[in-house]
Write an enzyme that holds these catalytic residues in place. Structure first.
Site, PDB file in Angstrom:
ATOM      1  N   HIS A  32       0.849  -1.193   0.000  1.00  0.00           N
ATOM      2  CA  HIS A  32       0.000   0.000   0.000  1.00  0.00           C
ATOM      3  C   HIS A  32       0.885   1.244   0.000  1.00  0.00           C
ATOM      4  O   HIS A  32       2.032   1.188   0.418  1.00  0.00           O
ATOM      5  CB  HIS A  32      -0.801   0.102   1.303  1.00  0.00           C
ATOM      6  CG  HIS A  32      -1.669  -1.052   1.631  1.00  0.00           C
ATOM      7  ND1 HIS A  32      -3.028  -1.028   1.438  1.00  0.00           N
ATOM      8  CD2 HIS A  32      -1.385  -2.251   2.190  1.00  0.00           C
ATOM      9  CE1 HIS A  32      -3.549  -2.177   1.866  1.00  0.00           C
ATOM     10  NE2 HIS A  32      -2.585  -2.940   2.325  1.00  0.00           N
ATOM     11  N   TYR A  33       0.316   2.376  -0.393  1.00  0.00           N
ATOM     12  CA  TYR A  33       0.917   3.641   0.041  1.00  0.00           C
ATOM     13  C   TYR A  33       0.024   4.224   1.119  1.00  0.00           C
ATOM     14  O   TYR A  33      -1.174   3.910   1.200  1.00  0.00           O
ATOM     15  CB  TYR A  33       1.183   4.605  -1.111  1.00  0.00           C
ATOM     16  CG  TYR A  33       0.019   5.192  -1.883  1.00  0.00           C
ATOM     17  CD1 TYR A  33      -1.121   5.712  -1.265  1.00  0.00           C
ATOM     18  CD2 TYR A  33       0.095   5.289  -3.274  1.00  0.00           C
ATOM     19  CE1 TYR A  33      -2.147   6.283  -1.998  1.00  0.00           C
ATOM     20  CE2 TYR A  33      -0.929   5.852  -4.018  1.00  0.00           C
ATOM     21  CZ  TYR A  33      -2.048   6.349  -3.359  1.00  0.00           C
ATOM     22  OH  TYR A  33      -3.058   6.901  -4.092  1.00  0.00           O
ATOM     23  N   THR A  34       0.640   5.078   1.953  1.00  0.00           N
ATOM     24  CA  THR A  34      -0.119   5.654   3.073  1.00  0.00           C
ATOM     25  C   THR A  34      -1.107   6.715   2.593  1.00  0.00           C
ATOM     26  O   THR A  34      -2.166   6.883   3.199  1.00  0.00           O
ATOM     27  CB  THR A  34       0.845   6.272   4.096  1.00  0.00           C
ATOM     28  OG1 THR A  34       1.771   7.121   3.399  1.00  0.00           O
ATOM     29  CG2 THR A  34       1.623   5.183   4.840  1.00  0.00           C
ATOM     30  N   ASP A  72      -3.783   2.462  -4.825  1.00  0.00           N
ATOM     31  CA  ASP A  72      -2.419   2.365  -4.281  1.00  0.00           C
ATOM     32  C   ASP A  72      -1.845   0.953  -4.477  1.00  0.00           C
ATOM     33  O   ASP A  72      -2.623  -0.002  -4.576  1.00  0.00           O
ATOM     34  CB  ASP A  72      -2.400   2.761  -2.796  1.00  0.00           C
ATOM     35  CG  ASP A  72      -3.213   1.835  -1.882  1.00  0.00           C
ATOM     36  OD1 ASP A  72      -4.400   1.624  -2.168  1.00  0.00           O
ATOM     37  OD2 ASP A  72      -2.649   1.322  -0.897  1.00  0.00           O
ATOM     38  N   HIS A 122      -2.671  -2.969  -3.324  1.00  0.00           N
ATOM     39  CA  HIS A 122      -4.041  -2.802  -2.829  1.00  0.00           C
ATOM     40  C   HIS A 122      -5.026  -2.662  -3.993  1.00  0.00           C
ATOM     41  O   HIS A 122      -6.143  -3.178  -3.953  1.00  0.00           O
ATOM     42  CB  HIS A 122      -4.100  -1.565  -1.921  1.00  0.00           C
ATOM     43  CG  HIS A 122      -5.257  -1.557  -0.984  1.00  0.00           C
ATOM     44  ND1 HIS A 122      -5.509  -0.518  -0.107  1.00  0.00           N
ATOM     45  CD2 HIS A 122      -6.250  -2.464  -0.777  1.00  0.00           C
ATOM     46  CE1 HIS A 122      -6.610  -0.802   0.577  1.00  0.00           C
ATOM     47  NE2 HIS A 122      -7.077  -1.961   0.199  1.00  0.00           N
ATOM     48  N   GLU A 148       2.574  -0.920   4.565  1.00  0.00           N
ATOM     49  CA  GLU A 148       2.253   0.455   4.167  1.00  0.00           C
ATOM     50  C   GLU A 148       3.559   1.173   3.838  1.00  0.00           C
ATOM     51  O   GLU A 148       4.500   1.158   4.633  1.00  0.00           O
ATOM     52  CB  GLU A 148       1.539   1.201   5.299  1.00  0.00           C
ATOM     53  CG  GLU A 148       0.081   0.803   5.488  1.00  0.00           C
ATOM     54  CD  GLU A 148      -0.861   1.462   4.465  1.00  0.00           C
ATOM     55  OE1 GLU A 148      -0.392   2.305   3.668  1.00  0.00           O
ATOM     56  OE2 GLU A 148      -2.054   1.120   4.480  1.00  0.00           O
TER      57      GLU A 148
HETATM   58 ZN   LIG Z   1      -4.042   0.655   0.640  1.00  0.00          ZN
END
Ligand SMILES: [Zn+2]
Length: 239
Positions: free
Chosen positions: A24-26, A144, A134, A89
């Site tokens: 994921h990215y935050t 993301d 994600h 993340e």
């Molecule tokens: Zn995510």
């Protein structure tokens, strides 16, 4: 590998064996803000790890427990993705916090190297896990880690496939189109693991999945339109 423990209360027990690694990215202003949110019991979100832009790694949830990072999602027919996965993340503002010129904020090499090292360490413990973004598991809701995430670099480091196909942008199917070829495409996407349904129509779900596929494997043109290159990527991933 140095890992800082920052325990989150946001987890429960797994009910499935670990088979997936989700990136994921935050999507927030800073890593500190993301860490604070994931450690806030009211937020009810978490991940097993967070990787800062400078490569520092934080662990929030023990790998044996179920972190809350996937939300409504699906892969290979499984919808309890949190139970089946480890979640990482990666600190990056992404589409939520673009640069001043509107472009997506790049992932620094030092951060990606940490993601690669961490992913390899996780796989050394659990066996070869399927590496996903994600957006792969929730294509209609999430984008993301984004089309600026260096999936090809991870593949070069031995993490995930990255098929090399001919750059052919001739269009095959656009949104709303009904064609037998669309059924073949949907079967292929489902075979890869995407939550595709065989309808024979380029419906909203299929377009979202094609967009997710392009975000990962054909990052310079992410439009949900099925061209020859997109179809070739699907074929390569199926085989
Ligand atoms: Zn995510």
């Amino acid at each position: 590998m140095k890992i800082t423990q920052t325990p989150s209360p946001n987890f429960d027990a797994r009910t499935l064996p670990i088979s997936l690694l989700i990136l994921h990215y935050t999507g927030m202003e800073s890593g500190e803000a993301a860490l604070a949110r994931m450690c806030d019991a009211d937020a009810k979100v978490s991940a097993h790890y967070m990787v800062e832009t400078d490569g520092r790694i934080f662990q929030l949830v023990d790998e044996e427990n179920r972190a809350w990072h996937a939300g409504v999602s699906e892969w290979a027919g499984e919808t309890n993705i949190n139970s089946a996965s480890i979640g990482i993340e990666i600190v990056n503002g992404g589409h939520n916090v673009p640069l001043e010129d509107g472009s997506l904020p790049p992932y620094p090499d030092v951060q990606i190297n940490a993601v690669i090292a961490l992913s390899k360490a996780v796989m050394a413990r659990h066996g070869s896990l399927t590496l996903l973004g994600h957006s792969d598991i929730a294509p209609e809701r999430k984008d993301d880690p984004g089309e600026h995430f260096p999936w090809a670099g991870l593949a070069a480091a031995g993490l995930g496939a990255y098929p090399s196909v001919e750059d052919d942008r001739r269009i095959l199917f656009t949104a709303g189109e009904r064609d037998r070829g669309v059924s073949i495409l949907q079967s292929g996407l489902a075979h890869i693991g995407y939550g595709a349904r065989v309808t024979g129509i380029m419906d909203a779900r299929t377009t979202a999945i094609v967009t997710a596929l392009q975000r990962r494997y054909r990052q310079d043109q992410v439009d949900g339109v099925v061209d020859v290159m997109t179809m070739e990527i699907v074929k390569a991933l199926v085989s």
